[in-house]
Design a protein around this motif. Sequence first.
Motif, PDB file in Angstrom:
ATOM      1  N   ASP A 157       0.833  -1.206   0.000  1.00 53.16           N
ATOM      2  CA  ASP A 157       0.000   0.000   0.000  1.00 53.16           C
ATOM      3  C   ASP A 157       0.865   1.253   0.000  1.00 53.16           C
ATOM      4  O   ASP A 157       0.566   2.229  -0.699  1.00 53.16           O
ATOM      5  N   ARG A 160       2.222   1.725  -3.429  1.00 53.41           N
ATOM      6  CA  ARG A 160       1.167   2.248  -4.305  1.00 53.41           C
ATOM      7  C   ARG A 160       0.983   3.747  -4.101  1.00 53.41           C
ATOM      8  O   ARG A 160       0.848   4.504  -5.074  1.00 53.41           O
ATOM      9  N   GLN A 164       1.745   6.691  -6.879  1.00 58.98           N
ATOM     10  CA  GLN A 164       0.707   7.615  -7.314  1.00 58.98           C
ATOM     11  C   GLN A 164       1.180   9.065  -7.229  1.00 58.98           C
ATOM     12  O   GLN A 164       0.940   9.872  -8.129  1.00 58.98           O
ATOM     13  N   THR A 224      -7.828   5.589  -4.783  1.00 63.44           N
ATOM     14  CA  THR A 224      -7.006   4.787  -5.708  1.00 63.44           C
ATOM     15  C   THR A 224      -6.148   3.797  -4.946  1.00 63.44           C
ATOM     16  O   THR A 224      -6.061   2.612  -5.302  1.00 63.44           O
ATOM     17  N   VAL A 225      -5.520   4.260  -3.864  1.00 65.46           N
ATOM     18  CA  VAL A 225      -4.664   3.375  -3.072  1.00 65.46           C
ATOM     19  C   VAL A 225      -5.512   2.327  -2.341  1.00 65.46           C
ATOM     20  O   VAL A 225      -5.181   1.134  -2.328  1.00 65.46           O
ATOM     21  N   ARG A 228      -6.840  -0.290  -4.960  1.00 68.14           N
ATOM     22  CA  ARG A 228      -5.931  -0.719  -6.013  1.00 68.14           C
ATOM     23  C   ARG A 228      -5.934  -2.240  -6.183  1.00 68.14           C
ATOM     24  O   ARG A 228      -5.879  -2.759  -7.304  1.00 68.14           O
ATOM     25  N   SER A 240      -2.869  -9.273  -7.090  1.00 65.65           N
ATOM     26  CA  SER A 240      -1.509  -8.749  -7.231  1.00 65.65           C
ATOM     27  C   SER A 240      -0.498  -9.807  -6.816  1.00 65.65           C
ATOM     28  O   SER A 240      -0.619 -10.402  -5.740  1.00 65.65           O
TER      29      SER A 240
END
Length: 330
Positions: A157, A160, A164, A224-225, A228, A240
């Motif tokens: 996280d 990410r 971003q 978004t995070v 994701r 992922s």
Amino acid sequence: MALRVVVTGAAGQIAYALMYALAKGDVFGPKQPIELVLLDISGMEEALRGLVMELTDCALPLLTKIIPTVDYAVGFKDVDVAILVGAMPRREGMERKDLLKANVKIFKGQGEAINEHAKKNVKVVVIGNPANTNALICKKYAKDIPAENFTALTRLDQNRAQAQVAERLGIPNNDVWNCIIWGNHSSTQYPDVRAATALVNGKEVKVHEAVKDENWLKNEFIKTVQLRGAAVIKARKLSSAMSAAKAICDHLRDWWNGTPDGRWVSMGVISDGSYGVEAGLMYSFPVKCKADHTYEIVKDLDVNDFSREKMDQTQNELKDEMKMAMEFWW
């Protein structure tokens, strides 16, 4: 002396993406020999055999031994590091309570086996979801291992969030640091850049000032995070793996070798009450790691009303998860 590292869920896609970096020396150093223990559930023996063949065929100089097994006693015997990737996934129609019940059983068994068979200074990182609560369960049943030796992965996280911000600013990922993930590895986590720094045109600038878009930081960036992982599944039809494996490497490398001065990383650790988080919860904090494989929570960072609300929201989810899990503790 070789470092003994066990990876659970070893036949899965995250472990497959992880093995090469571990065995090559990218995590514990280019001079550290390593023994890899590949642990999975009964029925995965043939897949483990194939993985052993691939690792053997890599002819890696630091990889001194490969031990495939479906036996906890063998899998956790004298390990220095335990990477707990395997967990019960949430299936369609499964309630969160059912998921926690299944994982209590898994991580109870692993915690007991770690307690009985691993070295007493073993370092444990839990990846299998719900990672924070699974790590808490594992710690509960490994009664003779220090609580601070159990962590949950929130580095993915953090990575990410960092990526971003870097993309938004048009700068390399390494030119953003000290992003924080507070709380749970779930959609309630709070990615926070209020104390983060970016290198822009050769100057260190607070991310908040560099981005100059409060609305983006408080809304799109956070969502978004938070979402994701679900976005990756929607696009890939798989969860992922490559990015998760890279985050595991980052987490362990920093925990093992220490973080540079002025830098911190996010890890799910047992709360000591810092920032008003209930002591005993497995909560993601910013931490500084030391070369002796210890860490400490970064203290006295400013928490405004917006952050307090987000931090409490993810704390409440973790408290609910813990209460649910406790129904199945025995």
